[in-house]
Motif scaffolding. Structure first.
Motif, PDB file in Angstrom:
ATOM      1  N   TYR A 138       0.832  -1.210   0.000  1.00  0.00           N
ATOM      2  CA  TYR A 138       0.000   0.000   0.000  1.00  0.00           C
ATOM      3  C   TYR A 138       0.869   1.262   0.000  1.00  0.00           C
ATOM      4  O   TYR A 138       0.608   2.211  -0.751  1.00  0.00           O
ATOM      5  CB  TYR A 138      -0.916  -0.031   1.224  1.00  0.00           C
ATOM      6  N   LEU A 139       1.931   1.282   0.832  1.00  0.00           N
ATOM      7  CA  LEU A 139       2.776   2.469   0.925  1.00  0.00           C
ATOM      8  C   LEU A 139       3.571   2.691  -0.360  1.00  0.00           C
ATOM      9  O   LEU A 139       3.851   3.828  -0.754  1.00  0.00           O
ATOM     10  CB  LEU A 139       3.718   2.364   2.129  1.00  0.00           C
ATOM     11  N   GLU A 140       3.988   1.594  -0.998  1.00  0.00           N
ATOM     12  CA  GLU A 140       4.742   1.748  -2.249  1.00  0.00           C
ATOM     13  C   GLU A 140       3.905   2.414  -3.323  1.00  0.00           C
ATOM     14  O   GLU A 140       4.419   3.129  -4.179  1.00  0.00           O
ATOM     15  CB  GLU A 140       5.247   0.383  -2.712  1.00  0.00           C
ATOM     16  N   ARG A 141       2.600   2.214  -3.282  1.00  0.00           N
ATOM     17  CA  ARG A 141       1.724   2.866  -4.252  1.00  0.00           C
ATOM     18  C   ARG A 141       1.601   4.374  -3.986  1.00  0.00           C
ATOM     19  O   ARG A 141       1.209   5.132  -4.866  1.00  0.00           O
ATOM     20  CB  ARG A 141       0.331   2.243  -4.214  1.00  0.00           C
ATOM     21  N   LEU A 142       1.930   4.766  -2.733  1.00  0.00           N
ATOM     22  CA  LEU A 142       1.829   6.175  -2.380  1.00  0.00           C
ATOM     23  C   LEU A 142       3.110   6.955  -2.687  1.00  0.00           C
ATOM     24  O   LEU A 142       3.159   8.176  -2.469  1.00  0.00           O
ATOM     25  CB  LEU A 142       1.486   6.314  -0.889  1.00  0.00           C
ATOM     26  N   LEU A 143       4.176   6.247  -3.139  1.00  0.00           N
ATOM     27  CA  LEU A 143       5.425   6.938  -3.464  1.00  0.00           C
ATOM     28  C   LEU A 143       5.227   7.893  -4.642  1.00  0.00           C
ATOM     29  O   LEU A 143       4.406   7.624  -5.526  1.00  0.00           O
ATOM     30  CB  LEU A 143       6.514   5.924  -3.802  1.00  0.00           C
ATOM     31  N   PRO A 144       5.950   9.016  -4.703  1.00  0.00           N
ATOM     32  CA  PRO A 144       5.857   9.912  -5.871  1.00  0.00           C
ATOM     33  C   PRO A 144       6.265   9.174  -7.155  1.00  0.00           C
ATOM     34  O   PRO A 144       6.956   8.155  -7.099  1.00  0.00           O
ATOM     35  CB  PRO A 144       6.824  11.048  -5.526  1.00  0.00           C
ATOM     36  N   LYS A 145       5.884   9.714  -8.282  1.00  0.00           N
ATOM     37  CA  LYS A 145       6.165   9.036  -9.547  1.00  0.00           C
ATOM     38  C   LYS A 145       7.645   8.884  -9.776  1.00  0.00           C
ATOM     39  O   LYS A 145       8.096   7.902 -10.332  1.00  0.00           O
ATOM     40  CB  LYS A 145       5.561   9.834 -10.711  1.00  0.00           C
ATOM     41  N   SER A 200       8.762   5.902  -7.664  1.00  0.00           N
ATOM     42  CA  SER A 200       8.057   4.634  -7.821  1.00  0.00           C
ATOM     43  C   SER A 200       8.856   3.693  -8.685  1.00  0.00           C
ATOM     44  O   SER A 200       9.553   4.102  -9.611  1.00  0.00           O
ATOM     45  CB  SER A 200       6.686   4.892  -8.439  1.00  0.00           C
ATOM     46  N   THR A 201       8.784   2.432  -8.430  1.00  0.00           N
ATOM     47  CA  THR A 201       9.480   1.399  -9.199  1.00  0.00           C
ATOM     48  C   THR A 201       8.647   0.928 -10.365  1.00  0.00           C
ATOM     49  O   THR A 201       9.005  -0.015 -11.051  1.00  0.00           O
ATOM     50  CB  THR A 201       9.786   0.194  -8.309  1.00  0.00           C
ATOM     51  N   GLU A 202       7.487   1.583 -10.591  1.00  0.00           N
ATOM     52  CA  GLU A 202       6.607   1.156 -11.669  1.00  0.00           C
ATOM     53  C   GLU A 202       7.123   1.752 -12.985  1.00  0.00           C
ATOM     54  O   GLU A 202       7.752   2.805 -13.013  1.00  0.00           O
ATOM     55  CB  GLU A 202       5.190   1.644 -11.400  1.00  0.00           C
ATOM     56  N   GLU A 203       6.767   1.128 -14.097  1.00  0.00           N
ATOM     57  CA  GLU A 203       7.187   1.593 -15.409  1.00  0.00           C
ATOM     58  C   GLU A 203       6.289   2.699 -15.924  1.00  0.00           C
ATOM     59  O   GLU A 203       6.739   3.634 -16.554  1.00  0.00           O
ATOM     60  CB  GLU A 203       7.179   0.425 -16.403  1.00  0.00           C
ATOM     61  N   LYS A 204       4.999   2.643 -15.613  1.00  0.00           N
ATOM     62  CA  LYS A 204       4.043   3.647 -16.032  1.00  0.00           C
ATOM     63  C   LYS A 204       3.181   4.000 -14.832  1.00  0.00           C
ATOM     64  O   LYS A 204       2.990   3.183 -13.948  1.00  0.00           O
ATOM     65  CB  LYS A 204       3.160   3.148 -17.175  1.00  0.00           C
ATOM     66  N   PRO A 205       2.670   5.222 -14.846  1.00  0.00           N
ATOM     67  CA  PRO A 205       1.738   5.565 -13.773  1.00  0.00           C
ATOM     68  C   PRO A 205       0.495   4.712 -13.868  1.00  0.00           C
ATOM     69  O   PRO A 205       0.042   4.384 -14.948  1.00  0.00           O
ATOM     70  CB  PRO A 205       1.426   7.047 -14.015  1.00  0.00           C
ATOM     71  N   ALA A 206      -0.037   4.374 -12.721  1.00  0.00           N
ATOM     72  CA  ALA A 206      -1.199   3.488 -12.661  1.00  0.00           C
ATOM     73  C   ALA A 206      -2.353   4.240 -12.032  1.00  0.00           C
ATOM     74  O   ALA A 206      -2.168   5.191 -11.287  1.00  0.00           O
ATOM     75  CB  ALA A 206      -0.900   2.231 -11.867  1.00  0.00           C
ATOM     76  N   ALA A 207      -3.523   3.727 -12.315  1.00  0.00           N
ATOM     77  CA  ALA A 207      -4.727   4.347 -11.778  1.00  0.00           C
ATOM     78  C   ALA A 207      -5.487   3.332 -10.934  1.00  0.00           C
ATOM     79  O   ALA A 207      -5.975   2.343 -11.463  1.00  0.00           O
ATOM     80  CB  ALA A 207      -5.612   4.851 -12.918  1.00  0.00           C
ATOM     81  N   ALA A 208      -5.546   3.607  -9.642  1.00  0.00           N
ATOM     82  CA  ALA A 208      -6.370   2.844  -8.679  1.00  0.00           C
ATOM     83  C   ALA A 208      -6.193   1.355  -8.783  1.00  0.00           C
ATOM     84  O   ALA A 208      -7.125   0.618  -9.043  1.00  0.00           O
ATOM     85  CB  ALA A 208      -7.837   3.201  -8.857  1.00  0.00           C
ATOM     86  N   PRO A 209      -4.947   0.825  -8.668  1.00  0.00           N
ATOM     87  CA  PRO A 209      -4.807  -0.639  -8.596  1.00  0.00           C
ATOM     88  C   PRO A 209      -5.348  -1.143  -7.255  1.00  0.00           C
ATOM     89  O   PRO A 209      -5.241  -0.471  -6.237  1.00  0.00           O
ATOM     90  CB  PRO A 209      -3.306  -0.854  -8.715  1.00  0.00           C
ATOM     91  N   VAL A 210      -5.851  -2.352  -7.267  1.00  0.00           N
ATOM     92  CA  VAL A 210      -6.427  -2.965  -6.058  1.00  0.00           C
ATOM     93  C   VAL A 210      -5.378  -3.845  -5.428  1.00  0.00           C
ATOM     94  O   VAL A 210      -4.835  -4.731  -6.073  1.00  0.00           O
ATOM     95  CB  VAL A 210      -7.681  -3.783  -6.387  1.00  0.00           C
ATOM     96  N   ALA A 211      -5.092  -3.609  -4.138  1.00  0.00           N
ATOM     97  CA  ALA A 211      -4.096  -4.424  -3.418  1.00  0.00           C
ATOM     98  C   ALA A 211      -4.731  -5.723  -2.968  1.00  0.00           C
ATOM     99  O   ALA A 211      -5.934  -5.955  -3.108  1.00  0.00           O
ATOM    100  CB  ALA A 211      -3.548  -3.638  -2.232  1.00  0.00           C
ATOM    101  N   ALA A 212      -3.854  -6.557  -2.400  1.00  0.00           N
ATOM    102  CA  ALA A 212      -4.301  -7.901  -2.004  1.00  0.00           C
ATOM    103  C   ALA A 212      -5.311  -7.855  -0.870  1.00  0.00           C
ATOM    104  O   ALA A 212      -6.155  -8.718  -0.752  1.00  0.00           O
ATOM    105  CB  ALA A 212      -3.095  -8.750  -1.595  1.00  0.00           C
ATOM    106  N   GLU A 221      -4.895  13.384  -6.219  1.00  0.00           N
ATOM    107  CA  GLU A 221      -5.301  13.104  -4.810  1.00  0.00           C
ATOM    108  C   GLU A 221      -5.026  11.642  -4.545  1.00  0.00           C
ATOM    109  O   GLU A 221      -5.363  10.765  -5.322  1.00  0.00           O
ATOM    110  CB  GLU A 221      -6.780  13.391  -4.622  1.00  0.00           C
ATOM    111  N   ILE A 222      -4.410  11.383  -3.437  1.00  0.00           N
ATOM    112  CA  ILE A 222      -4.033  10.017  -3.072  1.00  0.00           C
ATOM    113  C   ILE A 222      -4.903   9.600  -1.911  1.00  0.00           C
ATOM    114  O   ILE A 222      -5.008  10.298  -0.914  1.00  0.00           O
ATOM    115  CB  ILE A 222      -2.557   9.931  -2.692  1.00  0.00           C
ATOM    116  N   THR A 223      -5.556   8.517  -2.034  1.00  0.00           N
ATOM    117  CA  THR A 223      -6.421   7.981  -0.956  1.00  0.00           C
ATOM    118  C   THR A 223      -6.431   6.493  -1.060  1.00  0.00           C
ATOM    119  O   THR A 223      -5.837   5.919  -1.962  1.00  0.00           O
ATOM    120  CB  THR A 223      -7.825   8.547  -1.064  1.00  0.00           C
ATOM    121  N   SER A 224      -7.082   5.840  -0.144  1.00  0.00           N
ATOM    122  CA  SER A 224      -7.195   4.379  -0.126  1.00  0.00           C
ATOM    123  C   SER A 224      -8.592   4.020   0.350  1.00  0.00           C
ATOM    124  O   SER A 224      -9.194   4.762   1.119  1.00  0.00           O
ATOM    125  CB  SER A 224      -6.149   3.734   0.781  1.00  0.00           C
TER     126      SER A 224
END
Length: 473
Positions: free
Chosen positions: A316-323, A326-338, A468-471
């Motif tokens: 969850y916290l890794e998704r809150l990192l700035p772009k 982030s270790t992601e290749e592309k910005p993502a929109a609202a992925p669902v965690a486990a 806006e970042i929320t969960s």
């Protein structure tokens, strides 16, 4: 009342042999009241008869007060007369004793005077002197033998020696005269006292006759009283018997009620024992299930749920990192965690899903890309209540800005490492669990307060930054 009731009780090793409980029926209150009413009716009848007899006795006792007063007056007078009679009798006894004593003294004086008189030949000294002169003249004028002379001289000496006896005899005669006067006076007093005693005795006889006449008059007016007294005693006896029967009836009813209550208590006791045995059986089953759960708990990995929660929070916290970080290749929109966590990013990219993937080009290329970029500005964060609760469960505080996300990730990973080596948690009782839940709620409230403080900053940041970042859980 002779039925037997058996209460089934689960058998145990320590339970004694089951005994049948004899059923006791409830006493019949209606029949008891009916019999009690009948007894009371009989008592009322005999009470009325007893009162009628008392009234008749009271009517026969009219004038009893006057009779008692007259009898009392006569008895009082009789007592006074007898007291006077006793006093006179004592006076008579004293006079009789004195008279007897005086008579005895008189007898002694007469006896002594008689003895003196026998010893005297002449009653006066003149006669003795004349006899002495006669003997002396005879001695001087007559010749006589020596024996006659000695006898004559002896007679003269006796006459001379008898002169003192004359005075004694005279004194005795005087004493006898005085003593006779004393005796005569005492006899006269005794006679007077005796006459008084006879008069008092006649008065006593008169009073006794008055008492007899008064009793005879009362007997004529109370001739039926003995019969009435017998009837009264018989009525009282009947009343006592009926009262005794009523007491016996009540006692038997009370005993029957006590027996019924004792039966009820014993029956309730057996039912309580049955419920206790059932509870013991259920308690044994519960303990067996508890032992199974404890065995299963012993086989589980300690702190397993907490470590899974740490992994979920890291994701969850890794998704809150700035772009840029982030270790992601592309910005993502609202992925669902486990664990149901979700991240809201820029509005134009919210419909696009992405997954984490390793970056291409290696470490050097990443460093070149980061060198050409500017450090992103720190943005405030706010979290859902579920996220706050999860952080509270592991004893950490969630980050309030994006600048604190990396440090928070390190803390969560360090907490996971701690759980890997931490000892197995001790089993807590209900009180300890409630205390722990209270502490968790207080920690959650504290974190929520910190999140509320940052809402104003979030509102201002939303005006400038569209992201806006929320969960959501």
């Amino acid at each position: 009342m002779g039925d037997e009731v058996e209460v089934s009780i689960p058998e145990t090793k320590e339970q004694p042999e089951k005994k049948p409980l004899v059923k006791v029926s409830r006493p019949d209150q209606s029949s008891f009241n009916k019999e009690l009413e009948q007894r009371q009716k009989q008592i009322d009848e005999w009470t009325a008869k007893f009162e009628r007899i008392k009234e008749r006795l009271a009517s026969k006792s009219q004038g009893k007060g006057e009779h008692s007063e007259a009898q009392k007056a006569i008895r009082q007078k009789l007592e006074d007369i007898r007291a006077e009679k006793n006093r006179i009798q004592k006076e008579k006894d004293a006079l009789s004793a004195q008279s007897k004593e005086a008579s005895d003294m008189l007898t002694k004086l007469i006896t002594a005077a008689t003895d003196l008189r026998k010893r005297l030949s002449f009653q006066t000294e003149e006669l003795i002197d004349a006899e002495i002169r006669k003997l002396e003249f005879q001695h001087s004028t007559t010749s006589m033998s020596l024996a006659d002379e000695k006898r004559l001289m002896g007679d003269i000496q006796k006459l001379v020696a008898s002169k003192p006896l004359i005075s004694q005899y005279k004194e005795h005669n005087d004493a006898i005269g005085k003593q006779k006067e004393v005796v005569n006076a005492l006899n006269a007093q005794f006679k007077v006292s005796n006459n008084k005693w006879k008069a008092v005795r006649d008065l006593e006889t008169e009073q006794v006759n008055k008492l007899k006449e008064l009793a005879a008059q009362r007997e004529n007016t109370t001739s039926e009283v003995p019969q009435l007294l017998q009837e009264k005693e018989a009525a009282k006896k009947q009343l006592d018997e009926h009262y005794a029967a009523m007491r016996k009836l009540k006692e038997e009813h009370r005993n029957a009620e006590r027996a019924f209550l004792a039966y009820q208590r014993e029956l309730e006791k057996l039912k309580r024992e049955q419920r206790r045995q059932e509870w013991l059986a259920k308690e044994d089953e519960r303990k067996a299930r508890q032992a199974e759960r404890e065995a299963e708990e012993a086989m589980r990995i300690p702190w397993e749920e907490e470590m899974i929660l740490c992994d979920q929070l890291v994701a969850y916290l890794e998704r809150l990192l700035p772009k840029e970080e982030s270790t992601e290749e592309k910005p993502a929109a609202a992925p669902v965690a486990a664990d149901g966590f979700a991240v809201l990013v820029n509005k134009k990219n919210r419909e696009e899903n992405f997954y984490f993937a390793p970056k291409k080009g290696g470490k050097k290329q990443e460093q070149k890309q980061q060198a050409g970029k500017k450090a992103p500005a720190s943005k405030p964060l706010h979290h859902s209540l579920d996220v706050l609760a999860h952080f509270s469960l592991i004893g950490l505080v969630p980050p309030t800005t994006t600048a604190n996300v990396s440090a928070s990730i390190d803390e969560v990973k360090a907490k996971k490492e701690f759980y890997k080596t931490a000892p197995r948690p001790e089993k807590k009782g209900r009180t300890a669990k409630k205390a722990e839940e209270g502490a968790a709620e207080s920690a959650e409230t504290q974190v929520a307060a910190q999140s509320v403080e940052s809402k104003s900053e979030v509102a201002e940041a939303d005006k400038e930054v569209p992201t806006e970042i929320t969960s959501s859980a």
